[in-house]
Write a protein that holds these residues in place. Structure first.
Motif, PDB file in Angstrom:
ATOM      1  N   SER A 206       0.812  -1.221   0.000  1.00 26.76           N
ATOM      2  CA  SER A 206       0.000   0.000   0.000  1.00 26.76           C
ATOM      3  C   SER A 206       0.848   1.275   0.000  1.00 26.76           C
ATOM      4  O   SER A 206       0.423   2.306  -0.523  1.00 26.76           O
ATOM      5  CB  SER A 206      -0.988   0.001   1.169  1.00 26.76           C
ATOM      6  N   SER A 207       2.064   1.203   0.554  1.00 21.97           N
ATOM      7  CA  SER A 207       2.875   2.439   0.591  1.00 21.97           C
ATOM      8  C   SER A 207       3.318   2.846  -0.821  1.00 21.97           C
ATOM      9  O   SER A 207       3.598   4.011  -1.080  1.00 21.97           O
ATOM     10  CB  SER A 207       4.073   2.282   1.516  1.00 21.97           C
ATOM     11  N   ARG A 208       3.359   1.873  -1.737  1.00 29.44           N
ATOM     12  CA  ARG A 208       3.700   2.225  -3.125  1.00 29.44           C
ATOM     13  C   ARG A 208       2.433   2.579  -3.918  1.00 29.44           C
ATOM     14  O   ARG A 208       2.442   3.471  -4.767  1.00 29.44           O
ATOM     15  CB  ARG A 208       4.403   1.042  -3.810  1.00 29.44           C
ATOM     16  N   GLN A 210      -0.743   3.584  -2.763  1.00 32.05           N
ATOM     17  CA  GLN A 210      -1.561   4.727  -2.345  1.00 32.05           C
ATOM     18  C   GLN A 210      -1.154   6.036  -3.041  1.00 32.05           C
ATOM     19  O   GLN A 210      -2.027   6.768  -3.538  1.00 32.05           O
ATOM     20  CB  GLN A 210      -1.530   4.885  -0.807  1.00 32.05           C
TER      21      GLN A 210
END
Ligand code: PMV
Length: 312
Positions: A206-208, A210
Motif C-alpha cells: 500500500s505504501s507504493r 496509495q
C-alpha cells in the motif's frame, strides 16, 4: 404509455480503479449505444414473465422464490418490491443491446436499467432515477463484487458526472465538445478480476500504491477543470498520464497499449484504456481534423471496432 424503454452505454474518461478507493472519477454516457427493452402482454396469457434477448429466452415464475441470486430475478424482485407489486407481470420483455459485453462500457448496468424500466412500465409505473440507481447498484454487485457505483450512476442519470464513492453526484460542465473514438480490442475482460488484482496489489504494497491512487485523484480534479474550460489539449495530456498510471496498476494489456500507442502516434490529443482494463475498450481524444486518421490507425493496430462519440 410507450412500450419501449432504454438505457445508454457509458465510458469512464478518468479515474477508473482509483475510484474504488475513494478517489474521484469522471464518466460520461454514450447515448448512441443503447440497450432497448420492449414489452408486450403474453399471448396466450399465463406464461409468467418471459425475457428474451440474443441467446436468451427465459421464463420467470410470477412468484419468485425468497432468495434469488441471478441478475434477472433479482432485478425483477427489487422492481416489484419498490412498486409494491406482489406478482411479476404476464409479459414478454425483449431486450436488444447494442453494447458490447465485458468490455468496459457498462453493458450489465444498462441491461439492468432498461429491463427494470420495462418491468415497471409494463405495470403502468415508472421508477424515479434515484430508486433505479439504488436498484441497479445491487445488480452491479452480482456482476462485479465490490463496484464503486459509477457505472449505474452515469447510466441511470445519463449525464456526464464527477463521481466520488458515497458522495452526492456532481454533474460536470463540458466547455467545448470532446470528440472521442472508442476502440475495442475485441478481448473480453473481467472487471471483477482486474479490481481483485488491484486490491491484492494494494494490500501487499500500500505504501507504493496509495501515492499512485492519490496521483490519479489529483489528475481527475485537473481534468474536471480542463473539461469545463474546453481545454482539449490538457484533457488529452491528462488522459495519457492516466493511462500510464493504470499500466502501473497492472490493468492495461499489450492490446490496449498497442491501440493507445497507435492513436497517439496518429495525432490523438491523448488516449487511455477505459473501464476495468485488461482488454475491452480504450478511448482516444481527437480533433475533428484528425478523427479519420486516428480511426484508421486504430483499425490498423487491431481494433475490432471503432466507435465515434461526442461529449457535450
Ligand atoms: O469495466 P467497467 O466499465 O465496468 O468499469 C469498472 C470501473 C472500475 O473502476 C474498475 C470498478 C468500479 O467499480 O468502479
Amino acid at each position: 404509455m410507450t412500450n419501449s424503454v432504454s438505457a445508454p452505454a457509458k465510458i469512464i474518461l478518468f479515474g477508473e480503479h482509483a475510484v474504488v478507493y475513494g478517489q474521484p472519477a469522471i464518466a460520461v454516457p454514450v447515448t448512441d449505444l443503447r440497450v432497448f427493452a420492449t414489452f408486450q402482454p403474453n399471448d396466450p396469457p399465463g406464461q409468467g414473465l418471459r425475457v428474451t434477448a440474443e441467446d436468451l429466452d427465459i421464463q420467470l415464475p410470477g412468484d419468485l422464490p425468497e432468495r434469488v441470486d441471478d441478475a434477472l430475478s433479482l432485478t425483477t424482485k427489487l422492481v416489484l418490491q419498490r412498486i409494491g407489486a406482489t406478482h411479476a407481470p404476464d409479459v414478454t420483455v425483449a431486450i436488444d443491446s447494442q453494447i458490447p459485453i465485458a468490455s468496459g462500457m457498462g453493458s450489465g448496468a444498462a441491461f439492468a436499467a432498461a429491463f427494470a424500466r420495462a418491468l415497471a412500465a409494463s405495470l403502468n409505473r415508472t421508477l424515479d432515477d434515484d430508486a433505479l440507481n439504488t436498484l441497479v447498484y445491487e445488480i452491479e454487485k452480482i456482476h462485479h463484487g465490490t463496484p464503486s457505483g459509477i457505472d449505474n450512476t452515469v447510466i441511470v442519470y445519463e449525464r456526464p458526472i464527477y463521481f466520488v464513492r458515497e458522495q452526492p453526484i456532481e454533474p460536470i460542465d463540458v466547455g467545448a465538445p470532446l470528440h472521442l473514438l472508442i476502440g475495442d480490442t475485441g478481448q473480453k475482460a473481467s472487471t471483477r478480476e482486474a479490481v481483485g488484482d488491484v486490491r491484492k496489489l494494494f494490500d501487499s504494497d500500500s505504501s507504493r500504491i496509495q501515492p499512485l491512487l492519490d496521483e490519479i485523484g489529483a489528475l481527475v480534479r485537473s481534468a474536471r477543470d480542463a473539461i469545463a474550460a474546453g481545454d482539449s489539449q490538457t484533457v488529452g495530456a491528462l488522459m495519457s498520464q492516466n493511462h500510464t498510471l493504470l499500466q502501473v496498476l497492472t490493468v492495461s494489456s499489450p492490446e490496449l497499449d498497442r491501440l493507445v500507442g497507435a492513436a497517439t502516434e496518429a495525432g490523438a490529443l491523448g488516449a487511455k484504456l477505459s473501464g476495468g482494463g485488461r482488454g475491452g475498450n480504450m478511448i482516444a481524444l481527437v480533433a475533428p481534423e484528425t478523427q479519420q486518421q486516428v480511426g484508421a490507425a486504430l483499425r490498423a493496430a487491431g481494433a475490432v471496432r471503432v466507435f465515434p462519440t461526442t461529449i457535450r
